[in-house]
Design a protein around this motif. Structure first.
Motif, mmCIF file in Angstrom:
data_model
loop_
_atom_site.group_PDB
_atom_site.id
_atom_site.type_symbol
_atom_site.label_atom_id
_atom_site.label_comp_id
_atom_site.label_asym_id
_atom_site.label_seq_id
_atom_site.Cartn_x
_atom_site.Cartn_y
_atom_site.Cartn_z
ATOM 1 N N SER A 17 24.991 -1.050 36.484
ATOM 2 C CA SER A 17 26.090 -1.824 35.891
ATOM 3 C C SER A 17 25.630 -2.519 34.615
ATOM 4 O O SER A 17 24.473 -2.934 34.508
ATOM 5 N N PHE A 18 26.545 -2.640 33.671
ATOM 6 C CA PHE A 18 26.316 -3.539 32.544
ATOM 7 C C PHE A 18 26.572 -4.959 33.032
ATOM 8 O O PHE A 18 27.608 -5.249 33.623
ATOM 9 N N THR A 19 25.641 -5.847 32.781
ATOM 10 C CA THR A 19 25.858 -7.246 33.140
ATOM 11 C C THR A 19 25.341 -8.130 32.021
ATOM 12 O O THR A 19 24.369 -7.798 31.341
ATOM 13 N N LEU A 20 26.016 -9.244 31.821
ATOM 14 C CA LEU A 20 25.717 -10.165 30.735
ATOM 15 C C LEU A 20 25.261 -11.494 31.305
ATOM 16 O O LEU A 20 25.672 -11.874 32.406
ATOM 17 N N TYR A 60 19.559 -11.691 36.614
ATOM 18 C CA TYR A 60 19.558 -10.420 37.353
ATOM 19 C C TYR A 60 18.445 -9.497 36.884
ATOM 20 O O TYR A 60 17.620 -9.044 37.694
ATOM 21 N N TYR A 61 18.380 -9.198 35.607
ATOM 22 C CA TYR A 61 17.358 -8.265 35.129
ATOM 23 C C TYR A 61 15.959 -8.856 35.285
ATOM 24 O O TYR A 61 14.989 -8.147 35.601
ATOM 25 N N VAL A 95 19.448 -4.441 49.784
ATOM 26 C CA VAL A 95 20.794 -4.633 49.247
ATOM 27 C C VAL A 95 21.280 -3.275 48.764
ATOM 28 O O VAL A 95 20.633 -2.641 47.918
ATOM 29 N N ILE A 96 22.394 -2.821 49.303
ATOM 30 C CA ILE A 96 22.995 -1.555 48.884
ATOM 31 C C ILE A 96 24.199 -1.876 48.014
ATOM 32 O O ILE A 96 25.171 -2.466 48.483
ATOM 33 N N GLY A 97 24.130 -1.511 46.751
ATOM 34 C CA GLY A 97 25.233 -1.759 45.834
ATOM 35 C C GLY A 97 24.866 -2.742 44.745
ATOM 36 O O GLY A 97 24.282 -3.797 45.022
ATOM 37 N N THR A 98 25.215 -2.393 43.497
ATOM 38 C CA THR A 98 24.885 -3.259 42.362
ATOM 39 C C THR A 98 26.109 -3.452 41.460
ATOM 40 O O THR A 98 26.024 -3.358 40.239
ATOM 41 N N GLY A 99 27.272 -3.706 42.093
ATOM 42 C CA GLY A 99 28.437 -4.149 41.342
ATOM 43 C C GLY A 99 28.390 -5.659 41.206
ATOM 44 O O GLY A 99 27.320 -6.278 41.293
ATOM 45 N N SER A 100 29.543 -6.275 41.028
ATOM 46 C CA SER A 100 29.590 -7.721 40.787
ATOM 47 C C SER A 100 28.913 -8.519 41.900
ATOM 48 O O SER A 100 28.138 -9.435 41.639
ATOM 49 N N SER A 101 29.201 -8.176 43.160
ATOM 50 C CA SER A 101 28.624 -8.924 44.279
ATOM 51 C C SER A 101 27.119 -8.702 44.375
ATOM 52 O O SER A 101 26.346 -9.649 44.544
ATOM 53 N N GLY A 102 26.699 -7.442 44.283
ATOM 54 C CA GLY A 102 25.281 -7.143 44.373
ATOM 55 C C GLY A 102 24.477 -7.838 43.288
ATOM 56 O O GLY A 102 23.368 -8.345 43.532
ATOM 57 N N ILE A 103 25.031 -7.900 42.097
ATOM 58 C CA ILE A 103 24.343 -8.540 40.972
ATOM 59 C C ILE A 103 24.198 -10.041 41.197
ATOM 60 O O ILE A 103 23.220 -10.651 40.746
ATOM 61 N N HIS A 163 10.276 -9.141 50.996
ATOM 62 C CA HIS A 163 10.422 -8.081 50.001
ATOM 63 C C HIS A 163 11.893 -7.651 49.952
ATOM 64 O O HIS A 163 12.567 -7.584 50.983
ATOM 65 N N LEU A 164 12.356 -7.398 48.739
ATOM 66 C CA LEU A 164 13.741 -6.984 48.532
ATOM 67 C C LEU A 164 13.761 -5.582 47.933
ATOM 68 O O LEU A 164 13.112 -5.320 46.915
ATOM 69 N N TYR A 165 14.518 -4.693 48.570
ATOM 70 C CA TYR A 165 14.732 -3.339 48.059
ATOM 71 C C TYR A 165 16.196 -3.238 47.618
ATOM 72 O O TYR A 165 17.112 -3.492 48.412
ATOM 73 N N VAL A 166 16.405 -2.883 46.364
ATOM 74 C CA VAL A 166 17.758 -2.789 45.814
ATOM 75 C C VAL A 166 18.109 -1.315 45.658
ATOM 76 O O VAL A 166 17.482 -0.596 44.873
ATOM 77 N N TYR A 167 19.107 -0.874 46.418
ATOM 78 C CA TYR A 167 19.545 0.520 46.374
ATOM 79 C C TYR A 167 20.716 0.631 45.401
ATOM 80 O O TYR A 167 21.818 0.153 45.661
#
Length: 540
Positions: free
Chosen positions: A218-221, A342-343, A189-197, A209-213
């Motif tokens: 991002s701050f996420t709640l 997410y975290y 997954v490339i990108g960790t904005g709203s959609s990536g999160i 296996h998942l690789y997160v690029y």
């Protein structure tokens, strides 16, 4: 050949009103204009209604606005008949809702699907818009309503070597309409904005296996989503009139908790207690906790540090937690994200975080992704890399106003309009949820309803008084743009590199084309202009 082609060209279809886009704004515009007795039609690039919820079908796609707010308010029949199942609805339910509304209002008989506008040009002599499509259709309309959406042009993955990749590449914003089987696959997954999160926790449960690029953390709640009980839904339905009235005049167009309490008005111990309670209740409570988080950098940092501490508590590996921790920009200056686990996902053995600030992506290879620290082989790449937001959809169409003026030239330094509804030099061209209105900071559905109601009242005024056209005054447009810029500069929003400011698109002008005064005040400004005979606009 020109003579042969022109002899087979379709004759223009003449209309009172043409609407472009079948998201929630366009659907409501079709309903309203049709009920006014106007000869109206809508064109839509997809094969169904729903706008962003038609295209965004990625794993985990969910609205981050409570569905009791993110729904139409104009029809009590619709409000009473439809029942939401969750506090924050998932994409399939939102799309089902859009289809339900379209069927109930019989909208589809006046929609041309799989039809994309390629050029929109104003005919000065005839005082009408001529719209050509990729299907060869030509429409001529007195009024053109642009319901193209603020988040409808996803960025393409343009890394070197992308075309050589032998596996599958999916864009989050243009997800396939068939099932995508990720079970047992190596996924990036490339990108960790709203959609990536939203994508990461769901894909982690399926992939080998998942690789997160990640480039910018991002701050996420925590969303703390829940099923809605029948008695609560009945309670909401019984009190919708009052709830909707409050939402229309609120800052955001919603009824989530919000306060006028500055952070430093309470003791350190009390604000810690307030933050902890709001964190446990869910992100929507946390967002409205203090009034000055986007105007006071010191207050902002207190809240940011609290969230950073939560990341360290949740993520087991200290180095991973450090890399996930956002620094260098204010919390909530980028669109705040609400997540489900997410975290916690980074505690799974089959999930690896790849820090692209430390090791940027160099290229896509035939079998994977190369960064400065080597190649990771993957079977699937999911690009959650955002949108050319707010202005991208309008600029993707060849739009020309009076005397052949190009919108691309007009907006070369950023999107400009008067109150986000009309553009100087482009008569009878109306914007729905356009740049320079509350757009990204408001509930889009209530904003779209307000925009459409104002536009329809304007059209009724023109027709009743024998007027041919309306457009924004140059002076009024300059005044509004100065107001938008001045108010924005009093906040922390412009300090972050976000899609709000266009910083996510190379070469895009750096602006903050969003009115931060709130939906309620915005409504008053628009109503005042109409009550004063459409002051700020030129009527002919």
């Amino acid at each position: 050949m020109q003579q042969v082609n022109s002899s087979h060209a379709k004759a223009p279809r003449r209309l009172d009103t043409l609407i472009i886009g079948a998201g929630f704004g366009g659907m409501y515009a079709l309903h309203r204009t049709r009920n006014m007795g106007l000869d109206t039609h809508l064109i839509e690039a997809g094969d169904d209604v729903g706008g962003t919820w038609y295209w965004n079908r990625y794993p985990g796609a969910r609205c981050d606005v409570m569905c009791i707010d993110y729904s139409y308010s104009f029809s009590d029949d619709i409000q009473q008949e439809w029942a939401w199942s969750e506090q924050f609805a998932a994409q399939p339910e939102i799309l089902a809702y859009a289809r339900f509304v379209a069927d109930k209002l019989d909208l589809k008989r006046d929609i041309s699907f799989n039809t994309r506008a390629t050029s929109v040009r104003y005919d000065d002599e005839r005082t009408l818009w001529r719209v050509q499509t990729d299907c060869g259709d030509v429409f001529e309309a007195k009024y053109c309503l642009m319901a193209t959406g603020p988040l409808s042009v996803p960025k393409q993955l343009d890394l070197p070597g992308t075309s050589t990749f032998k596996g599958a590449i999916y864009l989050s914003g243009k997800w396939p309409h068939h099932d995508v089987d990720l079970k047992g696959k190596r996924v990036a997954v490339i990108g960790t904005g709203s959609s990536g999160i939203q994508i990461v926790p769901v894909v982690a449960e399926q992939a080998e296996h998942l690789y997160v690029y990640q480039r910018t953390p991002s701050f996420t709640l925590p969303m703390r989503n829940r099923k809605l009980e029948e008695d609560y839904v009945a309670h909401i339905k019984a009190h919708y009139p009052g709830l909707r009235k409050a939402a229309r005049h609120s800052m955001t167009g919603g009824i989530r908790p919000i306060t006028h309490r500055p952070l430093f008005s309470v003791t350190p111990a009390e604000r810690e207690k307030l933050m902890e309670e709001a964190w446990q209740r869910g992100g929507s409570h946390f967002l409205g906790l203090f009034s000055d988080l986007l105007t006071n950098s010191e207050a902002n940092e207190v809240v940011a540090e609290f969230v950073r501490g939560k990341i360290a508590e949740v993520v087991n590996d200290p180095d991973t937690a450090r890399r996930l921790t956002p620094r260098g920009y204010p919390i909530f200056a980028r669109r705040p994200c609400l997540d489900t686990g997410y975290y916690e996902t980074y505690n799974r053995e089959n999930v690896t975080l790849k820090d692209c600030l430390e090791h940027p992506i160099i290229e896509i290879t035939e079998n994977g992704i190369r960064t400065a620290d080597g190649v990771v082989e993957v079977d699937v790449i999911i690009a959650a890399i955002g949108y050319d937001a707010l202005t991208g959809a309008m600029l993707s169409i060849d739009i020309e106003g009076k005397e052949g003026r190009s919108l691309k030239d007009k907006w070369a330094d950023g999107g400009r309009s008067h109150v986000g509804l009309m553009i100087e030099g482009f008569p009878n061209l109306f914007l729905i949820s356009g740049p320079n209105g509350p757009s990204a900071l408001a509930n889009f559905i209530l904003l779209a309803e307000q925009n459409v109601d104002w536009i329809c009242d304007c059209i009724r005024h023109l027709d009743a008084n024998g007027l041919r056209s309306i457009e924004a005054d140059a002076g009024a447009e300059n005044w509004w743009m100065n107001k938008v810029t001045t108010l924005g500069s009093m906040t922390l929003y412009p300090t972050a590199n976000t899609w709000y400011t266009g910083a996510n698109v190379p070469g895009k002008p750096r602006t903050f084309p969003v009115y931060v005064g709130g939906l309620g005040r915005y409504r008053e400004i628009c109503d005042d202009a109409a009550a004063q005979g459409y002051s700020g606009f030129t009527l002919k």
